[in-house]
Motif scaffolding. Structure first.
Motif, PDB file in Angstrom:
ATOM      1  N   LEU A  74       0.815  -1.215   0.000  1.00 38.95           N
ATOM      2  CA  LEU A  74       0.000   0.000   0.000  1.00 38.95           C
ATOM      3  C   LEU A  74       0.846   1.262   0.000  1.00 38.95           C
ATOM      4  O   LEU A  74       0.511   2.234  -0.682  1.00 38.95           O
ATOM      5  N   GLU A  75       1.936   1.260   0.765  1.00 37.64           N
ATOM      6  CA  GLU A  75       2.757   2.476   0.851  1.00 37.64           C
ATOM      7  C   GLU A  75       3.454   2.788  -0.475  1.00 37.64           C
ATOM      8  O   GLU A  75       3.989   3.887  -0.659  1.00 37.64           O
ATOM      9  N   TYR A  76       3.465   1.851  -1.397  1.00 38.34           N
ATOM     10  CA  TYR A  76       4.006   2.096  -2.729  1.00 38.34           C
ATOM     11  C   TYR A  76       2.903   2.347  -3.754  1.00 38.34           C
ATOM     12  O   TYR A  76       3.008   3.251  -4.585  1.00 38.34           O
ATOM     13  N   ARG A  77       1.868   1.544  -3.717  1.00 44.71           N
ATOM     14  CA  ARG A  77       0.843   1.664  -4.761  1.00 44.71           C
ATOM     15  C   ARG A  77      -0.072   2.848  -4.553  1.00 44.71           C
ATOM     16  O   ARG A  77      -0.683   3.356  -5.491  1.00 44.71           O
ATOM     17  N   GLY A  78      -0.211   3.341  -3.309  1.00 45.98           N
ATOM     18  CA  GLY A  78      -1.088   4.462  -3.039  1.00 45.98           C
ATOM     19  C   GLY A  78      -2.536   4.032  -2.899  1.00 45.98           C
ATOM     20  O   GLY A  78      -2.861   2.830  -2.936  1.00 45.98           O
ATOM     21  N   GLU A  79      -3.411   4.997  -2.770  1.00 44.15           N
ATOM     22  CA  GLU A  79      -4.822   4.720  -2.474  1.00 44.15           C
ATOM     23  C   GLU A  79      -5.691   4.538  -3.711  1.00 44.15           C
ATOM     24  O   GLU A  79      -6.827   4.079  -3.609  1.00 44.15           O
ATOM     25  N   MET A  80      -5.177   4.905  -4.870  1.00 47.84           N
ATOM     26  CA  MET A  80      -5.992   4.829  -6.081  1.00 47.84           C
ATOM     27  C   MET A  80      -6.184   3.383  -6.523  1.00 47.84           C
ATOM     28  O   MET A  80      -5.303   2.540  -6.370  1.00 47.84           O
ATOM     29  N   GLY A  81      -7.341   3.133  -7.129  1.00 46.37           N
ATOM     30  CA  GLY A  81      -7.586   1.830  -7.720  1.00 46.37           C
ATOM     31  C   GLY A  81      -7.118   1.787  -9.159  1.00 46.37           C
ATOM     32  O   GLY A  81      -6.478   2.719  -9.664  1.00 46.37           O
ATOM     33  N   THR A  82      -7.415   0.699  -9.848  1.00 41.56           N
ATOM     34  CA  THR A  82      -7.022   0.544 -11.242  1.00 41.56           C
ATOM     35  C   THR A  82      -8.231   0.166 -12.086  1.00 41.56           C
ATOM     36  O   THR A  82      -9.288  -0.184 -11.568  1.00 41.56           O
ATOM     37  N   LEU A  83      -8.058   0.225 -13.387  1.00 40.31           N
ATOM     38  CA  LEU A  83      -9.094  -0.229 -14.309  1.00 40.31           C
ATOM     39  C   LEU A  83      -8.446  -0.751 -15.573  1.00 40.31           C
ATOM     40  O   LEU A  83      -7.316  -0.407 -15.907  1.00 40.31           O
ATOM     41  N   LYS A  84      -9.165  -1.611 -16.274  1.00 40.80           N
ATOM     42  CA  LYS A  84      -8.684  -2.156 -17.532  1.00 40.80           C
ATOM     43  C   LYS A  84      -9.001  -1.187 -18.665  1.00 40.80           C
ATOM     44  O   LYS A  84     -10.082  -0.605 -18.722  1.00 40.80           O
ATOM     45  N   PRO A 345       8.723   6.235  -5.508  1.00 39.48           N
ATOM     46  CA  PRO A 345       7.988   4.976  -5.406  1.00 39.48           C
ATOM     47  C   PRO A 345       7.137   4.875  -4.138  1.00 39.48           C
ATOM     48  O   PRO A 345       6.035   4.312  -4.182  1.00 39.48           O
ATOM     49  N   LYS A 346       7.625   5.434  -3.064  1.00 37.71           N
ATOM     50  CA  LYS A 346       6.947   5.280  -1.780  1.00 37.71           C
ATOM     51  C   LYS A 346       6.232   6.566  -1.378  1.00 37.71           C
ATOM     52  O   LYS A 346       6.756   7.669  -1.551  1.00 37.71           O
ATOM     53  N   ILE A 347       5.024   6.422  -0.874  1.00 38.17           N
ATOM     54  CA  ILE A 347       4.272   7.562  -0.339  1.00 38.17           C
ATOM     55  C   ILE A 347       5.004   8.114   0.878  1.00 38.17           C
ATOM     56  O   ILE A 347       5.467   7.355   1.746  1.00 38.17           O
ATOM     57  N   ASN A 348       5.125   9.440   0.972  1.00 39.51           N
ATOM     58  CA  ASN A 348       5.850  10.037   2.095  1.00 39.51           C
ATOM     59  C   ASN A 348       4.953  10.242   3.317  1.00 39.51           C
ATOM     60  O   ASN A 348       3.762   9.896   3.301  1.00 39.51           O
ATOM     61  N   ALA A 349       5.500  10.834   4.349  1.00 35.44           N
ATOM     62  CA  ALA A 349       4.766  11.012   5.611  1.00 35.44           C
ATOM     63  C   ALA A 349       3.603  11.982   5.474  1.00 35.44           C
ATOM     64  O   ALA A 349       2.703  12.001   6.331  1.00 35.44           O
ATOM     65  N   ASP A 350       3.579  12.788   4.415  1.00 38.54           N
ATOM     66  CA  ASP A 350       2.492  13.741   4.188  1.00 38.54           C
ATOM     67  C   ASP A 350       1.485  13.237   3.163  1.00 38.54           C
ATOM     68  O   ASP A 350       0.715  14.018   2.596  1.00 38.54           O
ATOM     69  N   ALA A 351       1.488  11.936   2.925  1.00 40.13           N
ATOM     70  CA  ALA A 351       0.561  11.290   1.989  1.00 40.13           C
ATOM     71  C   ALA A 351       0.749  11.787   0.556  1.00 40.13           C
ATOM     72  O   ALA A 351      -0.190  11.795  -0.237  1.00 40.13           O
ATOM     73  N   GLY A 352       1.978  12.207   0.249  1.00 40.17           N
ATOM     74  CA  GLY A 352       2.297  12.635  -1.102  1.00 40.17           C
ATOM     75  C   GLY A 352       3.500  11.876  -1.641  1.00 40.17           C
ATOM     76  O   GLY A 352       3.981  10.925  -1.023  1.00 40.17           O
ATOM     77  N   ARG A 353       3.973  12.300  -2.778  1.00 41.79           N
ATOM     78  CA  ARG A 353       5.177  11.711  -3.378  1.00 41.79           C
ATOM     79  C   ARG A 353       6.135  12.839  -3.750  1.00 41.79           C
ATOM     80  O   ARG A 353       5.706  13.911  -4.188  1.00 41.79           O
ATOM     81  N   ASP A 354       7.416  12.573  -3.627  1.00 37.44           N
ATOM     82  CA  ASP A 354       8.437  13.577  -3.910  1.00 37.44           C
ATOM     83  C   ASP A 354       9.002  13.398  -5.323  1.00 37.44           C
ATOM     84  O   ASP A 354       8.573  12.537  -6.075  1.00 37.44           O
TER      85      ASP A 354
END
Length: 433
Positions: A74-84, A345-354
């Motif tokens: 989860l900490e890499y993929r984030g909260e979003m889902g996927t679709l085909k 690749p990894k979500i940071n402590a502020d729920a974002g990405r750098d």
């Protein structure tokens, strides 16, 4: 085009004298010499007549767009889902409309460079070059303007709404190849391109008299100086006159000519109306249109940031692809969607990405690019290319190739230094029709 050697050398003239007796004039000889010398370059039949470069400033995350990682933690993929997609690929669920049109475009999932600073990443993606302290390189638009010039009296290089950054300029090329900026956002209710109409109280006959008077002054002034900015100003005036004198060219900037249904389909927002304006301009004859949309530097709350920013882009890009396709323009118009770099690749402590330049995604549609293809891949956490890395030089070389411009052609920088349009890039032939 720069030619190797000097066709006007003493030896060349002696040869011309001896050949003249066999029926070749000096002009014919020089033409043959030039043709022989220019064989150094492989001439390319263009597949694209125009480019729409959609730049997403700040660095769009690959994981929340074209390259999700649903099987990573989860900490890499984030909260979003996927679709085909309609081709069976997997995109983030932030781009449902584009997913239904995946057969119309290609995605490069292995873009990479080493510049994690905004300015340096932007330089890469507007020029195809790493930044250099010794030389300012020209942007894609400036090079295209230099190589091809205006068509249908429209500026060859146009920026919506303004020149987006310092690296979108002419670099070492003369200022006359700079972008024409609209100066106002097409999404505004009071949108009007600045300086496109005559001033109040100036009719056509008065305009002609003013133009003739200015030309007299300019001839005197330009004869006294060779400064680049003076020559560029003269060129700008001439192009402005051509534009003002061409009703069809002026009309290309009037977005109100579009029907309400089509404007709604694009979206009554910055993304939609800028994309619609870009379509109008390339359809009318502009060669390269650059537009920007959004702020993608999401160090905090990336989920809410994408939910706020992406829907308008998803709608507008989908409408653009449909619109170009329905008008028979997609095959001859390259749509290129880029950003400065990707996100960590990894979500940071502020729920974002750098910032993360090691791998990110780019979308290409039309203009000789295959539809329904994913080129390259990132590794399991979108940390680096897994295979088939693509550099900014490769992307730039491919774009120029589609336009019929030889990327290793040499242009002259100050000091008579020959500089290749792109240094070391390769055409990504696998994605081309």
């Amino acid at each position: 085009m720069r030619c190797v050697g000097n066709p006007f050398s003493r030896r060349g003239f002696l040869a011309a004298g001896s050949i003249a007796g066999f029926g070749l004039s000096l002009p014919e000889l020089l033409m043959r010499q030039a043709a022989a010398e220019m064989k150094h370059y492989d001439f390319i039949k263009p597949k694209a007549k125009s480019v729409i470069h959609v730049f997403l400033p700040g660095g769009m995350a690959q994981q929340e767009s074209f390259d999700p990682k649903p099987y990573s933690p989860l900490e890499y993929r984030g909260e979003m889902g996927t679709l085909k997609t309609n081709t069976g690929e997997v995109f983030s669920n932030t781009i449902p409309k584009l997913a239904k049109r995946a057969d119309k475009f290609s995605v490069i999932r292995s873009m990479t460079h080493g510049e994690a600073a905004h300015e340096r990443g932007t330089h890469n993606m507007f020029t195809g070059y790493k930044p250099s302290p010794a030389l300012q390189y020209p942007s894609f638009g400036a090079v295209v303007s230099h190589e091809y010039g205006p068509r249908n009296n429209l500026p060859p290089y146009i920026c919506i709404p303004n020149v987006p950054n310092e690296f979108a300029g002419t670099g070492y090329l003369p200022s006359s190849y700079g972008g024409f900026a609209l100066g106002s956002d097409p999404a505004r209710g009071d949108f009007q391109v600045r300086d496109l109409n005559l001033s109040g109280g100036v009719d056509e006959s008065r305009f002609v008299k003013r133009k003739e008077a200015l030309e007299v002054v300019n001839r005197r002034f330009t004869s006294m100086t060779s400064a680049d900015n003076v020559a560029a100003m003269s060129t700008f005036y001439e192009r402005a006159y051509d534009l003002l004198d061409t009703p069809a060219a002026k009309e290309a900037f009037d977005i109100n000519k579009e029907g309400d249904k089509l404007r709604d389909r694009y979206g009554r927002n910055q993304a939609g109306q800028r994309l619609l304006m870009a379509r109008r301009l390339v359809e009318a004859g502009s060669r390269l249109v650059t537009l920007t949309y959004g702020g993608w530097d999401m160090h905090q709350s990336i989920t809410s940031g994408f939910n706020r920013t992406m829907p308008a882009l998803d709608q507008g890009l989908s409408a653009l692809i449909d619109d170009l396709d329905s008008r028979g323009l997609l095959d001859e118009t390259l749509v290129m969607v880029t950003s400065e770099f990707g996100r960590t690749p990894k979500i940071n402590a502020d729920a974002g990405r750098d910032h993360w330049p090691k791998v990110f995604s780019v979308m290409l549609a039309g203009g000789g690019v295959k539809g329904g293809m994913v080129y390259g891949a990132s590794d399991s956490t979108a940390a680096e290319p897994d295979h088939s890395p693509v550099s900014p030089a490769d992307l730039a070389t491919t774009m120029y190739h589609l336009l019929g411009i030889v990327a290793d052609k040499e242009l002259m920088a100050p000091g008579d230094r020959p500089i290749e349009i792109v240094d070391g890039g390769n055409v990504i032939s696998d994605i081309l029709v």
